[in-house]
Design an enzyme around this catalytic site. Structure first.
Site, short mmCIF file in Angstrom:
data_model
loop_
_atom_site.label_atom_id
_atom_site.label_comp_id
_atom_site.label_asym_id
_atom_site.label_seq_id
_atom_site.Cartn_x
_atom_site.Cartn_y
_atom_site.Cartn_z
N ASP A 64 0.77 -1.18 -0.01
CA ASP A 64 -0.10 0.09 -0.18
C ASP A 64 0.81 1.25 -0.09
O ASP A 64 1.79 1.23 0.23
CB ASP A 64 -1.10 0.01 1.06
CG ASP A 64 -0.46 -0.38 2.29
OD1 ASP A 64 0.95 -0.54 2.51
OD2 ASP A 64 -1.21 -1.30 3.31
N ASN A 99 -8.48 -3.05 13.58
CA ASN A 99 -9.83 -3.22 13.37
C ASN A 99 -9.65 -4.38 12.49
O ASN A 99 -10.77 -4.65 11.73
CB ASN A 99 -10.41 -2.04 12.74
CG ASN A 99 -9.62 -1.72 11.42
OD1 ASN A 99 -8.68 -2.00 11.03
ND2 ASN A 99 -10.20 -0.43 10.66
N HIS A 143 -8.05 -4.82 9.85
CA HIS A 143 -7.47 -4.71 8.32
C HIS A 143 -6.12 -5.15 8.22
O HIS A 143 -5.39 -5.55 8.74
CB HIS A 143 -7.52 -2.99 8.02
CG HIS A 143 -6.47 -2.35 8.73
ND1 HIS A 143 -6.37 -1.04 8.74
CD2 HIS A 143 -5.11 -2.76 8.52
CE1 HIS A 143 -5.30 -0.64 9.18
NE2 HIS A 143 -4.36 -1.47 9.29
N GLU A 178 -9.94 -2.17 4.66
CA GLU A 178 -10.67 -1.95 5.92
C GLU A 178 -11.93 -2.55 5.98
O GLU A 178 -12.28 -3.04 5.00
CB GLU A 178 -10.97 -0.23 5.89
CG GLU A 178 -9.73 0.72 5.58
CD GLU A 178 -9.27 0.83 7.32
OE1 GLU A 178 -8.97 -0.24 7.92
OE2 GLU A 178 -8.54 2.00 7.68
#
Ligand code: F6R
Length: 241
Positions: free
Chosen positions: A67, A135, A137, A142
């Protein structure tokens, strides 16, 4: 899925760096997938030590990063391109032409298209390292990300922005969007190793191992892959049964 719990970050780094070293020894032109963030840094330090000690040859290795923030130039100290140069690539003899990191500036549609094309023609990735968000990811996929997702621009959630503000002067400086490799592309890797340290990751690691496979916890999609190794410390693994 294999789960390995180590006592210290150093033990995690030694274990995971050995996976990369073995992969390069097996195949000089391995395709290796890299992540940024805090979790893999100690592994990269071990790889640098190994390079200095053994002169291991990275010249044929092909790399893909997961990313990049949208809007940050390669020269920006917060860009993931800069991170990889600083923490690994400038310290080993990897060939610059073999490095693939999605570019977050210019024509994003074209950049994404090029990145996917390169991944398709040079892949599959032999060994991919992943971190994990609190979370759940993986890369910047996400919650809500689809199992069939490809490389794309994604809005970062507020808790990812909060978690990553430690790298910036001010929370407002954290980019709100990023380009991320998709779940489907990650799952094409031949082998995946996910590393996590610390209590803040315990819930995500629990979901990854025991949760129902769903887009709510994107990490659970790794349950569908045939060769995943999870390497965590005791705090990150503390909710596992
Ligand atoms: C970064 C990436 C992210 C991080 C995750 C954990 O390339 O893909 O998924 O791995 O946000 O970050 P750290 O390791 O900083 O806790």
């Amino acid at each position: 899925m294999e789960i390995i719990i180590k006592k210290t970050e150093q033990e995690i780094a030694e274990y995971v760096s050995n996976m990369f070293i073995n992969q390069i020894n097996k195949k000089a032109n391995s395709v290796l997938g890299f992540a940024t963030g805090s979790s893999p840094i100690s592994t990269y330090q071990q790889l640098i030590l190994d390079y200095e000690k053994s002169n291991r040859d990275w010249s044929q290795v092909i790399t893909f990063n997961l990313d990049e923030y949208v809007g940050l130039k390669q020269t920006d100290e917060q860009s993931y391109y800069y991170f990889m140069q600083k923490n690994l690539f400038s310290k080993i003899n990897v060939n610059k032409a073999n490095i693939h990191i999605p570019s977050g500036i210019g024509n994003l549609v074209k950049n994404i298209e090029n990145y996917e094309k390169e991944l398709d023609s040079l892949g599959p990735i032999d060994l991919q390292i992943l971190g994990i968000g609190v979370n759940g990811h993986i890369a910047f996929n996400e919650p809500g990300s689809d199992i069939s997702s490809l490389t794309r621009v994604i809005d970062l959630t507020q808790n990812t922005i909060e978690a990553n503000k430690r790298f910036f002067d001010n929370v407002n400086d954290v980019p709100k969007t990023a380009i991320t490799m998709g779940i489907s592309s990650i799952l094409k890797s031949n082998k995946i190793v996910l590393v996590a340290q610390g209590k803040s990751k315990a819930q995500a690691i629990y979901e990854l191992v025991n949760g129902t496979v769903s887009a709510q916890w994107p990490c659970t999609f790794l349950q569908t892959h045939k060769d995943v190794v999870i390497v965590v410390d005791e705090a990150a693994g503390s909710l596992l049964k």
